[in-house]
Motif scaffolding. Structure first.
Motif, PDB file in Angstrom:
ATOM      1  N   SER A  27     -48.713 -18.143   7.048  1.00 21.85           N
ATOM      2  CA  SER A  27     -47.537 -17.521   7.671  1.00 21.85           C
ATOM      3  C   SER A  27     -46.850 -16.493   6.783  1.00 21.85           C
ATOM      4  CB  SER A  27     -46.514 -18.606   8.049  1.00 21.85           C
ATOM      5  OG  SER A  27     -47.078 -19.549   8.930  1.00 21.85           O
ATOM      6  N   ALA A  28     -47.284 -16.363   5.535  1.00 24.08           N
ATOM      7  CA  ALA A  28     -46.632 -15.436   4.614  1.00 24.08           C
ATOM      8  C   ALA A  28     -47.073 -14.006   4.898  1.00 24.08           C
ATOM      9  CB  ALA A  28     -46.956 -15.806   3.166  1.00 24.08           C
ATOM     10  N   ALA A  29     -46.176 -13.070   4.654  1.00 26.86           N
ATOM     11  CA  ALA A  29     -46.525 -11.653   4.748  1.00 26.86           C
ATOM     12  C   ALA A  29     -47.331 -11.280   3.510  1.00 26.86           C
ATOM     13  CB  ALA A  29     -45.264 -10.806   4.840  1.00 26.86           C
ATOM     14  N   ARG A  74     -49.383 -10.362  10.925  1.00 25.95           N
ATOM     15  CA  ARG A  74     -47.994  -9.926  11.056  1.00 25.95           C
ATOM     16  C   ARG A  74     -47.832  -8.423  10.849  1.00 25.95           C
ATOM     17  NH1 ARG A  74     -44.196 -13.449   7.418  1.00 25.95           N
ATOM     18  NH2 ARG A  74     -42.697 -12.066   8.401  1.00 25.95           N
ATOM     19  N   ASN A  75     -48.918  -7.670  10.927  1.00 25.49           N
ATOM     20  CA  ASN A  75     -48.858  -6.230  10.666  1.00 25.49           C
ATOM     21  C   ASN A  75     -47.874  -5.497  11.577  1.00 25.49           C
ATOM     22  OD1 ASN A  75     -50.513  -6.068   8.497  1.00 25.49           O
ATOM     23  ND2 ASN A  75     -52.287  -5.266   9.596  1.00 25.49           N
ATOM     24  N   GLN A  76     -47.636  -6.020  12.771  1.00 31.75           N
ATOM     25  CA  GLN A  76     -46.745  -5.326  13.701  1.00 31.75           C
ATOM     26  C   GLN A  76     -45.291  -5.752  13.563  1.00 31.75           C
ATOM     27  OE1 GLN A  76     -48.184  -2.867  15.360  1.00 31.75           O
ATOM     28  NE2 GLN A  76     -50.060  -3.536  14.327  1.00 31.75           N
ATOM     29  N   ASP A  77     -45.011  -6.621  12.635  1.00 27.22           N
ATOM     30  CA  ASP A  77     -43.651  -7.113  12.413  1.00 27.22           C
ATOM     31  C   ASP A  77     -42.789  -5.996  11.813  1.00 27.22           C
ATOM     32  OD1 ASP A  77     -41.330  -8.395  11.635  1.00 27.22           O
ATOM     33  OD2 ASP A  77     -42.361 -10.218  10.994  1.00 27.22           O
ATOM     34  N   ASP A  78     -41.760  -5.563  12.544  1.00 27.23           N
ATOM     35  CA  ASP A  78     -40.912  -4.462  12.072  1.00 27.23           C
ATOM     36  C   ASP A  78     -40.208  -4.795  10.767  1.00 27.23           C
ATOM     37  OD1 ASP A  78     -41.618  -2.919  14.221  1.00 27.23           O
ATOM     38  OD2 ASP A  78     -39.851  -3.435  15.413  1.00 27.23           O
ATOM     39  N   THR A  79     -39.914  -6.073  10.554  1.00 25.57           N
ATOM     40  CA  THR A  79     -39.217  -6.435   9.315  1.00 25.57           C
ATOM     41  C   THR A  79     -40.085  -6.146   8.101  1.00 25.57           C
ATOM     42  OG1 THR A  79     -40.008  -8.727   9.462  1.00 25.57           O
ATOM     43  CG2 THR A  79     -37.869  -8.235  10.453  1.00 25.57           C
ATOM     44  N   LEU A  80     -41.400  -6.176   8.268  1.00 23.96           N
ATOM     45  CA  LEU A  80     -42.281  -5.866   7.147  1.00 23.96           C
ATOM     46  C   LEU A  80     -42.218  -4.397   6.772  1.00 23.96           C
ATOM     47  CD1 LEU A  80     -45.487  -8.010   7.768  1.00 23.96           C
ATOM     48  CD2 LEU A  80     -43.334  -8.620   6.666  1.00 23.96           C
ATOM     49  N   GLU A  81     -42.006  -3.543   7.757  1.00 22.24           N
ATOM     50  CA  GLU A  81     -41.857  -2.111   7.462  1.00 22.24           C
ATOM     51  C   GLU A  81     -40.667  -1.891   6.543  1.00 22.24           C
ATOM     52  OE1 GLU A  81     -43.880   0.247   8.293  1.00 22.24           O
ATOM     53  OE2 GLU A  81     -45.160  -0.871   9.695  1.00 22.24           O
ATOM     54  N   ASN A  82     -39.545  -2.534   6.881  1.00 23.34           N
ATOM     55  CA  ASN A  82     -38.347  -2.388   6.056  1.00 23.34           C
ATOM     56  C   ASN A  82     -38.538  -2.999   4.677  1.00 23.34           C
ATOM     57  OD1 ASN A  82     -36.956  -1.151   8.182  1.00 23.34           O
ATOM     58  ND2 ASN A  82     -36.280  -3.111   9.008  1.00 23.34           N
ATOM     59  N   LEU A  83     -39.241  -4.134   4.632  1.00 21.49           N
ATOM     60  CA  LEU A  83     -39.446  -4.808   3.358  1.00 21.49           C
ATOM     61  C   LEU A  83     -40.293  -3.967   2.417  1.00 21.49           C
ATOM     62  CD1 LEU A  83     -39.209  -7.232   1.489  1.00 21.49           C
ATOM     63  CD2 LEU A  83     -41.189  -8.229   2.644  1.00 21.49           C
ATOM     64  N   GLN A  84     -41.385  -3.394   2.907  1.00 25.65           N
ATOM     65  CA  GLN A  84     -42.235  -2.624   2.008  1.00 25.65           C
ATOM     66  C   GLN A  84     -41.545  -1.341   1.550  1.00 25.65           C
ATOM     67  OE1 GLN A  84     -46.016  -1.681   3.732  1.00 25.65           O
ATOM     68  NE2 GLN A  84     -45.163  -0.759   5.577  1.00 25.65           N
ATOM     69  N   LYS A  85     -40.702  -0.768   2.390  1.00 25.19           N
ATOM     70  CA  LYS A  85     -39.926   0.397   1.950  1.00 25.19           C
ATOM     71  C   LYS A  85     -38.951  -0.001   0.846  1.00 25.19           C
ATOM     72  CE  LYS A  85     -40.163   2.847   6.379  1.00 25.19           C
ATOM     73  NZ  LYS A  85     -39.399   3.262   7.587  1.00 25.19           N
ATOM     74  N   LYS A 116     -49.524  -3.099   3.748  1.00 24.45           N
ATOM     75  CA  LYS A 116     -49.853  -4.369   4.395  1.00 24.45           C
ATOM     76  C   LYS A 116     -51.364  -4.576   4.413  1.00 24.45           C
ATOM     77  CE  LYS A 116     -47.441  -2.910   7.862  1.00 24.45           C
ATOM     78  NZ  LYS A 116     -46.768  -2.728   9.162  1.00 24.45           N
ATOM     79  N   TRP A 117     -51.745  -5.834   4.221  1.00 27.91           N
ATOM     80  CA  TRP A 117     -53.164  -6.167   4.254  1.00 27.91           C
ATOM     81  C   TRP A 117     -53.649  -6.192   5.691  1.00 27.91           C
ATOM     82  CZ3 TRP A 117     -55.512 -11.441   4.901  1.00 27.91           C
ATOM     83  CH2 TRP A 117     -56.885 -11.404   4.674  1.00 27.91           C
ATOM     84  N   ALA A 137     -37.350   1.027 -11.000  1.00 28.29           N
ATOM     85  CA  ALA A 137     -37.792   0.422 -12.253  1.00 28.29           C
ATOM     86  C   ALA A 137     -38.691   1.355 -13.059  1.00 28.29           C
ATOM     87  CB  ALA A 137     -38.532  -0.888 -11.970  1.00 28.29           C
ATOM     88  N   GLY A 138     -38.907   2.559 -12.550  1.00 27.18           N
ATOM     89  CA  GLY A 138     -39.680   3.554 -13.293  1.00 27.18           C
ATOM     90  C   GLY A 138     -41.148   3.637 -12.940  1.00 27.18           C
ATOM     91  N   PHE A 139     -41.563   2.949 -11.868  1.00 23.73           N
ATOM     92  CA  PHE A 139     -42.960   3.003 -11.438  1.00 23.73           C
ATOM     93  C   PHE A 139     -43.115   4.028 -10.315  1.00 23.73           C
ATOM     94  CE2 PHE A 139     -42.413  -1.448 -12.895  1.00 23.73           C
ATOM     95  CZ  PHE A 139     -43.339  -1.435 -13.932  1.00 23.73           C
ATOM     96  N   THR A 140     -43.991   4.995 -10.490  1.00 25.28           N
ATOM     97  CA  THR A 140     -44.267   5.972  -9.442  1.00 25.28           C
ATOM     98  C   THR A 140     -45.026   5.255  -8.332  1.00 25.28           C
ATOM     99  OG1 THR A 140     -44.401   7.734 -11.088  1.00 25.28           O
ATOM    100  CG2 THR A 140     -45.343   8.183  -8.915  1.00 25.28           C
ATOM    101  N   SER A 141     -44.377   5.071  -7.188  1.00 26.37           N
ATOM    102  CA  SER A 141     -44.903   4.173  -6.155  1.00 26.37           C
ATOM    103  C   SER A 141     -44.943   4.846  -4.793  1.00 26.37           C
ATOM    104  CB  SER A 141     -44.037   2.906  -6.075  1.00 26.37           C
ATOM    105  OG  SER A 141     -43.940   2.273  -7.333  1.00 26.37           O
ATOM    106  N   PHE A 142     -45.918   4.455  -3.992  1.00 29.02           N
ATOM    107  CA  PHE A 142     -46.118   5.044  -2.672  1.00 29.02           C
ATOM    108  C   PHE A 142     -46.486   3.965  -1.665  1.00 29.02           C
ATOM    109  CE2 PHE A 142     -47.651   7.910  -5.979  1.00 29.02           C
ATOM    110  CZ  PHE A 142     -46.908   9.055  -5.750  1.00 29.02           C
ATOM    111  N   LEU A 143     -46.091   4.173  -0.411  1.00 27.48           N
ATOM    112  CA  LEU A 143     -46.588   3.354   0.688  1.00 27.48           C
ATOM    113  C   LEU A 143     -47.924   3.916   1.149  1.00 27.48           C
ATOM    114  CD1 LEU A 143     -43.434   2.761   2.925  1.00 27.48           C
ATOM    115  CD2 LEU A 143     -44.610   1.100   1.477  1.00 27.48           C
TER     116      LEU A 143
END
Length: 335
Positions: free
Chosen positions: A138-140, A176-187, A170-171, A196-202
């Protein structure tokens, strides 16, 4: 933003200390979960010592606990249950991702419920995501690929040896790929990593990025382990370079058959990584030097399995897998 999420960094190695220390420095609530009581006490009492590539040093206070106390700590960590999500940053090597650790991960995820827990996996190689999902259905689940270079100096000290980038997404095997809350979480996660100084991208193409990283690891890691050289030294000899090229050609052919695409020349990508992380001792070489089991089966061994499933041969990958396995002859040293 760091106040809105609690980060559990599972693993006290180079990457775990680097990410845990930098995230704590940026204001995130961080707990580093270690495989020994001694390391947890050291981090808790003295903080994480971060050494930048330029030589500057920073001491960062951070929480730390022994992973075997995951269940017992639940009652003392009630503040996390009030968070909208909890994030577990999994930084251990594939060789450490055994059934015991998966059980401890499930205990960590139980704090606020698996449905409110996100797990970000930074492992090399492939094949581990399915095992994590089987234990935490059940975990994202997020995958992440990073080219940051780090070297652990002692139980609480880490040197940042090479500036890189991080991609997170997302894997594909997550229902749960369609879960809108995951979109906000990954952003939010990317924003926190940036702070924190890490050059990061979605990324919406994490499977391909994992294949790209597997190509790099399958060439650099085993050959640095076999030749006992740093990443930067690896191509600086004609015989080593010839073997690198042959291994690259075979590995790229196999991964392209499995669906990998490359936006730049694969060989140049490998050479660029060697230059960017020139002073790095690869994790596989470090394992060989320390007498620990390596990740060779999850990297070059997986290339062989992918080749078999696509009716191809991968004789170089097969031979290198056996050779690196032969380098590990000592008992696994646990800190």
């Amino acid at each position: 933003m760091g106040d809105n999420v609690h980060i559990d960094v599972v693993g006290g190695g180079a990457i775990g200390l680097l990410f845990g220390g930098r995230l704590a420095s940026a204001g995130a609530k961080v707990t580093v979960w270690t495989r020994s009581e001694e390391q947890a006490a050291k981090i808790r009492d003295e903080g994480i010592r971060l050494l930048a590539s330029g030589g500057s040093e920073q001491l960062v206070p951070a929480g730390s606990m022994w992973i075997e106390l995951a269940a017992a700590a639940r009652e003392t960590e009630t503040d996390r249950q009030n968070s909208p999500f909890r994030v577990i940053l999994l930084t251990v090597k594939q060789t450490d991702l055994n059934e015991r650790l998966l059980f401890r991960l499930a205990e960590l995820a139980a704090y606020g419920g698996q449905e409110r827990t996100a797990i970000v996996c930074l492992q090399n190689g492939i094949g581990h995501m399915e095992r994590i999902k089987s234990r935490l259905p059940s975990a994202a689940l997020f995958t992440a690929v990073t080219t940051e270079g780090a070297k652990r100096l002692d139980a609480r000290s880490v040197q940042h040896t090479g500036k890189g980038q991080l991609w997170l997404g997302k894997w594909n095997g997550n229902e749960r790929n369609q879960d809108d809350t995951l979109e906000n979480l990954q952003k939010m996660l990317v924003s926190l990593l940036e702070s924190a100084g890490f050059t990061s991208f979605l990324s919406n193409d994490m499977e391909n990025r994992i294949f790209n990283k597997l190509l790099i690891n399958a060439v650099i890691n085993p050959l640095t382990a076999m030749y006992d050289v740093t990443n930067g030294e690896l191509p600086n000899h004609p015989l080593r370079e010839a073997l690198m090229r042959a291994l690259h050609t075979e590995t790229e052919q196999v991964l392209r058959a499995a669906g990998m695409t490359l936006t730049i020349d694969g060989w140049q990508l490998i050479i660029d990584v060697c230059k960017q992380t020139s002073g790095n001792v690869s994790s596989m070489l470090n394992d060989v030097r320390s007498g620990r089991a390596t990740e060779i089966d999850a990297i070059n061994g997986e290339i062989v399995r992918i080749a078999d499933s696509n009716h191809l041969s991968a004789p170089l990958n097969k031979a290198i897998t056996v050779l690196v396995q032969a380098l590990y002859s000592k008992p696994d040293k646990r800190e």
